[in-house]
Scaffold this motif. Sequence first.
Motif, PDB file in Angstrom:
ATOM      1  N   LYS A  65       0.827  -1.212   0.000  1.00  0.00           N
ATOM      2  CA  LYS A  65       0.000   0.000   0.000  1.00  0.00           C
ATOM      3  C   LYS A  65       0.858   1.258   0.000  1.00  0.00           C
ATOM      4  O   LYS A  65       0.486   2.269  -0.574  1.00  0.00           O
ATOM      5  CB  LYS A  65      -0.914   0.017   1.237  1.00  0.00           C
ATOM      6  CG  LYS A  65      -1.960  -1.089   1.220  1.00  0.00           C
ATOM      7  CD  LYS A  65      -2.897  -1.002   2.403  1.00  0.00           C
ATOM      8  CE  LYS A  65      -2.253  -1.381   3.724  1.00  0.00           C
ATOM      9  NZ  LYS A  65      -1.854  -2.796   3.804  1.00  0.00           N
ATOM     10  N   THR A  66       2.018   1.171   0.671  1.00  0.00           N
ATOM     11  CA  THR A  66       2.821   2.376   0.847  1.00  0.00           C
ATOM     12  C   THR A  66       3.173   3.042  -0.474  1.00  0.00           C
ATOM     13  O   THR A  66       3.020   4.259  -0.626  1.00  0.00           O
ATOM     14  CB  THR A  66       4.119   2.033   1.607  1.00  0.00           C
ATOM     15  OG1 THR A  66       3.782   1.173   2.695  1.00  0.00           O
ATOM     16  CG2 THR A  66       4.786   3.267   2.124  1.00  0.00           C
ATOM     17  N   ILE A  67       3.620   2.234  -1.415  1.00  0.00           N
ATOM     18  CA  ILE A  67       4.064   2.836  -2.670  1.00  0.00           C
ATOM     19  C   ILE A  67       2.888   3.495  -3.398  1.00  0.00           C
ATOM     20  O   ILE A  67       3.031   4.530  -4.048  1.00  0.00           O
ATOM     21  CB  ILE A  67       4.779   1.780  -3.556  1.00  0.00           C
ATOM     22  CG1 ILE A  67       5.579   2.455  -4.661  1.00  0.00           C
ATOM     23  CG2 ILE A  67       3.805   0.807  -4.155  1.00  0.00           C
ATOM     24  CD1 ILE A  67       6.865   3.055  -4.187  1.00  0.00           C
ATOM     25  N   VAL A 100       2.330  -3.216  13.664  1.00  0.00           N
ATOM     26  CA  VAL A 100       1.888  -2.708  12.382  1.00  0.00           C
ATOM     27  C   VAL A 100       2.999  -2.171  11.501  1.00  0.00           C
ATOM     28  O   VAL A 100       3.885  -1.475  11.962  1.00  0.00           O
ATOM     29  CB  VAL A 100       0.845  -1.587  12.576  1.00  0.00           C
ATOM     30  CG1 VAL A 100      -0.503  -2.184  12.855  1.00  0.00           C
ATOM     31  CG2 VAL A 100       1.267  -0.665  13.691  1.00  0.00           C
ATOM     32  N   GLY A 101       2.941  -2.543  10.254  1.00  0.00           N
ATOM     33  CA  GLY A 101       3.698  -1.837   9.243  1.00  0.00           C
ATOM     34  C   GLY A 101       5.200  -2.002   9.149  1.00  0.00           C
ATOM     35  O   GLY A 101       5.779  -1.703   8.126  1.00  0.00           O
ATOM     36  N   VAL A 102       5.854  -2.484  10.201  1.00  0.00           N
ATOM     37  CA  VAL A 102       7.309  -2.541  10.153  1.00  0.00           C
ATOM     38  C   VAL A 102       7.781  -3.444   9.005  1.00  0.00           C
ATOM     39  O   VAL A 102       7.229  -4.498   8.769  1.00  0.00           O
ATOM     40  CB  VAL A 102       7.885  -3.050  11.493  1.00  0.00           C
ATOM     41  CG1 VAL A 102       9.371  -3.298  11.375  1.00  0.00           C
ATOM     42  CG2 VAL A 102       7.599  -2.053  12.587  1.00  0.00           C
ATOM     43  N   VAL A 147      -4.461   8.630   5.366  1.00  0.00           N
ATOM     44  CA  VAL A 147      -4.539   8.127   6.729  1.00  0.00           C
ATOM     45  C   VAL A 147      -4.260   6.635   6.715  1.00  0.00           C
ATOM     46  O   VAL A 147      -4.987   5.868   6.101  1.00  0.00           O
ATOM     47  CB  VAL A 147      -5.939   8.359   7.343  1.00  0.00           C
ATOM     48  CG1 VAL A 147      -5.950   7.936   8.802  1.00  0.00           C
ATOM     49  CG2 VAL A 147      -6.355   9.804   7.206  1.00  0.00           C
ATOM     50  N   ASP A 148      -3.164   6.225   7.346  1.00  0.00           N
ATOM     51  CA  ASP A 148      -2.857   4.806   7.436  1.00  0.00           C
ATOM     52  C   ASP A 148      -3.476   4.347   8.744  1.00  0.00           C
ATOM     53  O   ASP A 148      -2.914   4.552   9.801  1.00  0.00           O
ATOM     54  CB  ASP A 148      -1.335   4.630   7.463  1.00  0.00           C
ATOM     55  CG  ASP A 148      -0.935   3.186   7.233  1.00  0.00           C
ATOM     56  OD1 ASP A 148      -1.838   2.319   7.159  1.00  0.00           O
ATOM     57  OD2 ASP A 148       0.272   2.914   7.141  1.00  0.00           O
ATOM     58  N   GLU A 149      -4.663   3.758   8.677  1.00  0.00           N
ATOM     59  CA  GLU A 149      -5.377   3.635   9.936  1.00  0.00           C
ATOM     60  C   GLU A 149      -5.318   2.262  10.571  1.00  0.00           C
ATOM     61  O   GLU A 149      -5.634   2.115  11.740  1.00  0.00           O
ATOM     62  CB  GLU A 149      -6.813   4.124   9.810  1.00  0.00           C
ATOM     63  CG  GLU A 149      -7.688   3.223   8.990  1.00  0.00           C
ATOM     64  CD  GLU A 149      -9.141   3.687   9.054  1.00  0.00           C
ATOM     65  OE1 GLU A 149      -9.388   4.825   9.434  1.00  0.00           O
ATOM     66  OE2 GLU A 149     -10.009   2.884   8.728  1.00  0.00           O
ATOM     67  N   GLN A 150      -4.918   1.262   9.827  1.00  0.00           N
ATOM     68  CA  GLN A 150      -4.719  -0.032  10.476  1.00  0.00           C
ATOM     69  C   GLN A 150      -5.850  -0.392  11.425  1.00  0.00           C
ATOM     70  O   GLN A 150      -5.623  -0.658  12.592  1.00  0.00           O
ATOM     71  CB  GLN A 150      -3.401  -0.041  11.264  1.00  0.00           C
ATOM     72  CG  GLN A 150      -2.232   0.540  10.529  1.00  0.00           C
ATOM     73  CD  GLN A 150      -1.664  -0.389   9.481  1.00  0.00           C
ATOM     74  OE1 GLN A 150      -2.137  -1.516   9.331  1.00  0.00           O
ATOM     75  NE2 GLN A 150      -0.693   0.043   8.728  1.00  0.00           N
ATOM     76  N   HIS A 151      -7.020  -0.323  10.932  1.00  0.00           N
ATOM     77  CA  HIS A 151      -8.241  -0.711  11.650  1.00  0.00           C
ATOM     78  C   HIS A 151      -8.479  -0.015  12.980  1.00  0.00           C
ATOM     79  O   HIS A 151      -9.204  -0.471  13.813  1.00  0.00           O
ATOM     80  CB  HIS A 151      -8.340  -2.226  11.839  1.00  0.00           C
ATOM     81  CG  HIS A 151      -7.434  -2.829  12.878  1.00  0.00           C
ATOM     82  ND1 HIS A 151      -6.295  -3.480  12.564  1.00  0.00           N
ATOM     83  CD2 HIS A 151      -7.522  -2.851  14.221  1.00  0.00           C
ATOM     84  CE1 HIS A 151      -5.703  -3.878  13.665  1.00  0.00           C
ATOM     85  NE2 HIS A 151      -6.430  -3.515  14.684  1.00  0.00           N
ATOM     86  N   GLN A 203       8.799   5.058  10.286  1.00  0.00           N
ATOM     87  CA  GLN A 203       9.120   4.153   9.202  1.00  0.00           C
ATOM     88  C   GLN A 203       8.660   4.689   7.860  1.00  0.00           C
ATOM     89  O   GLN A 203       9.371   4.601   6.861  1.00  0.00           O
ATOM     90  CB  GLN A 203       8.490   2.804   9.464  1.00  0.00           C
ATOM     91  CG  GLN A 203       8.883   1.868   8.355  1.00  0.00           C
ATOM     92  CD  GLN A 203       8.347   0.512   8.614  1.00  0.00           C
ATOM     93  OE1 GLN A 203       8.719  -0.097   9.605  1.00  0.00           O
ATOM     94  NE2 GLN A 203       7.479   0.048   7.747  1.00  0.00           N
ATOM     95  N   HIS A 204       7.458   5.263   7.825  1.00  0.00           N
ATOM     96  CA  HIS A 204       6.989   5.881   6.588  1.00  0.00           C
ATOM     97  C   HIS A 204       7.960   6.984   6.170  1.00  0.00           C
ATOM     98  O   HIS A 204       8.247   7.161   5.000  1.00  0.00           O
ATOM     99  CB  HIS A 204       5.597   6.486   6.782  1.00  0.00           C
ATOM    100  CG  HIS A 204       4.487   5.480   6.663  1.00  0.00           C
ATOM    101  ND1 HIS A 204       4.448   4.519   5.687  1.00  0.00           N
ATOM    102  CD2 HIS A 204       3.362   5.303   7.392  1.00  0.00           C
ATOM    103  CE1 HIS A 204       3.351   3.792   5.821  1.00  0.00           C
ATOM    104  NE2 HIS A 204       2.674   4.239   6.870  1.00  0.00           N
ATOM    105  N   TYR A 205       8.441   7.696   7.175  1.00  0.00           N
ATOM    106  CA  TYR A 205       9.361   8.787   6.896  1.00  0.00           C
ATOM    107  C   TYR A 205      10.644   8.264   6.253  1.00  0.00           C
ATOM    108  O   TYR A 205      11.117   8.793   5.256  1.00  0.00           O
ATOM    109  CB  TYR A 205       9.666   9.533   8.205  1.00  0.00           C
ATOM    110  CG  TYR A 205      10.653  10.652   8.086  1.00  0.00           C
ATOM    111  CD1 TYR A 205      10.386  11.765   7.295  1.00  0.00           C
ATOM    112  CD2 TYR A 205      11.866  10.603   8.779  1.00  0.00           C
ATOM    113  CE1 TYR A 205      11.292  12.803   7.195  1.00  0.00           C
ATOM    114  CE2 TYR A 205      12.780  11.641   8.680  1.00  0.00           C
ATOM    115  CZ  TYR A 205      12.493  12.738   7.894  1.00  0.00           C
ATOM    116  OH  TYR A 205      13.398  13.764   7.790  1.00  0.00           O
TER     117      TYR A 205
HETATM  118 MG    MG Z   1       1.752  -0.256   5.537  1.00  0.00          MG
END
Ligand code: MG
Length: 719
Positions: A316-318, A572-574, A410-414, A346-348
């Motif tokens: 999703k990130t890309i 999440v996300g790592v 918004v990366d909301e991860q539920h 991490q997004h940064y």
């Molecule tokens: Mg992600």
Amino acid sequence: MLEPSTPVQFVKGIGPRLAEVLDSKGIRTVDDLLHYLPFRYEDRVNPRGVAELRPGEMATVVAEVRNSGLFRTRRMPIFQMTAGQGRARLRCIWFNAAYLQDKFKPGELVALYGKVEQDQRGELQLVQPQFEILGAPAEDGSTDAATDKAAASLEIGRIVPIYESAGQGRLTPRWFRRIIRSALDNLPADLPEPIPSPVRKRLGLIPAREALWKVHWPDAGESLKDLQEARTPAHVRLIFEELFLLELGLELKRRQQKAQTGIAFALHDAVRAAIKKILPFHPTAAQKRVLKEIAGDMEKISPMRRLLQGDVGSGKTIVAFEAAIIAIENGYQVALMAPTEILAQQHYFSARRILENAGYRIVLLTGSLEEDRKREIRRHIAQGNAQLVIGTHALIEQKVEFAKLGLVVVDEQHRFGVLQRFKLMKKTSDERETIGEPDLLVMTATPIPRTLALTLYGDLDISILDELPPGRTPIVTRRVGDEQSDKVWEFVGKQVAAGHQAYVVYPVIEENEETELKAALKMYKELNSKIFPDLKVGLLHGRLDSDLKDTVMRMFQKGELQILVSTTVIEVGVDVPNATVMVIEHAERFGLAQLHQLRGRIGRGAAKSYCILMTGGKVSEDGERRLDAMVRTNDGFQIAELDLELRGPGEFFGTRQAGMPNFQVANLIRDRQLLEAAKREAAAVLAGPNREISQAEIDHALRHMRTRWQRTYGLVEAG
Ligand code: MG
Ligand code: ADP
């Protein structure tokens, strides 16, 4: 007369003290009280004869108390009561039930509900039945004979509603029966009717007043099965009404959002070239399709409201970065928000890796920065220097001013529900007539069964990433008892020797944070100094200050640490593709969605990955099902379905706090079909007046919807 909006304390027999008890059940008004539905029903129309009972069945029996007494066995006291119908006798037993002594008086009538079982001698008995004494004097001590008689007639000779009791048993099912009955008796004859008549006709819905009566006091001929499954016409009517008013609000919101003036981003060749330039890999077909949907929205003048669903690791990130480039290349700023600081960081890092070479200016704004630094970054944002602003959700909660905000991701991860999102968007949309409403892209890694997604995220359009990037080998998941931990560590050692990295996750839940954190620390020390003395083991948990977290995470990312012991902060996300092993200790304590998220941290590279679920001690039945599901499948949608089933919608979506509507009578799993019907009808109503429905009727429904939203969801914003 009682109006539905009257506070319950004014209902005869309640008063301020009991009103407080009811409040804890969410019952505040007469309307709430009337929607406090029985959780089951007993057929006391034709109570069963003792002689007809069959072993194994659940049965309701009305009989007379003959005698009772407490037996002390070596293991525990057993209370026994013999009930009779004429000559027939039925024994009832309760374990550890000394408190029942003196409860039953010979000659009293008692209703019993429980499982019929055979004892060693082949005689039938009821084991631990629920019971209600019907022949006792009224509980409030009143001696009014007429009241007693009326009350008794609510208990036998009909299908009787059984309510969950409240106030530690103070408010019994019997109490609710009488109170709700009297509230019904005092309702005005013409209850307001929120559902427009054409809709009622089309769906064959019975009137509101009749539904309220029958859901509490079903006709003698009503199907017991339909009652238990909430499928009687009365149930359907009440459930539909609740869902219809919810959907009406969502649909209206959606229309209003679409009608706002947003930004029409241009998608010319320079933009396309800029996107191409940053891509570190070939996008999957799903990523291409989804980007096309997003870009299509962004080109339009009405603001984008889109949900991007994709299982962990689907990339999703890309996609978010691609959307960001569209906005930035058009001269706008982008805000990207993550649920935790680690994720924001991490997004940064990935944003800098992927976007900075192309010359985009990226800043990270999180709560833990020094005040001076924050001020400086805010200034960059306000002056428009910063093009991509990454932070936690605090970004929108605190007043961060943007020079020209064009897109919010918004990366909301539920963690966010529909209502909360409304509140958030309101904040960003103040005073922005001059620029136009920014586009919104919400990303979630929780696959939500499609029908639910359609309705609950009804205010959003949906894109789905249903394909993993190529070259992934499916993760192998195994479950082992912790007595085999030696073997597990041996395996981890081998993987590390082969050049890979491993996570070891330890549960630390907030309630027991202190003790569990100690256990996690002990585990870390043991791994670090005894089990893997030659390896570099890192530790990550929520209490570390964020600089240290950062350092640890970065070291693991660079491969300077081989094993990372962690609490769920890595949930999440790592993203560390070289990590191929995840050991989860006390896996039985984690929720299914959480396990799936954790597992998503591995299997991100080409090498085969292993998830090892270690259990210690006794595992509950639900725990078994969760672990089973994990071993059986990697499919996020299947996991989500089961999770929904195991936990129920409230827990699945998070609590009320997470902005999910709290339902009075509806149940999102049981009532999926009604939910879809409600959505359809709500859309039809908002399409405007026609031969069937007048503007006055539409306005009337909208008025009811607003009251409901205000009262139940605490929001005035719909409409
Ligand atoms: Mg992600
Ligand atoms: P998530 O959807 O869970 O946020 P990410 O965006 O973190 O997933 O992507 C997971 C991993 O897959 C990352 O390492 C990312 O670089 C990689 N990835 C994403 N898309 C592709 C692709 N099309 N080809 C190869 N690798 C990809």
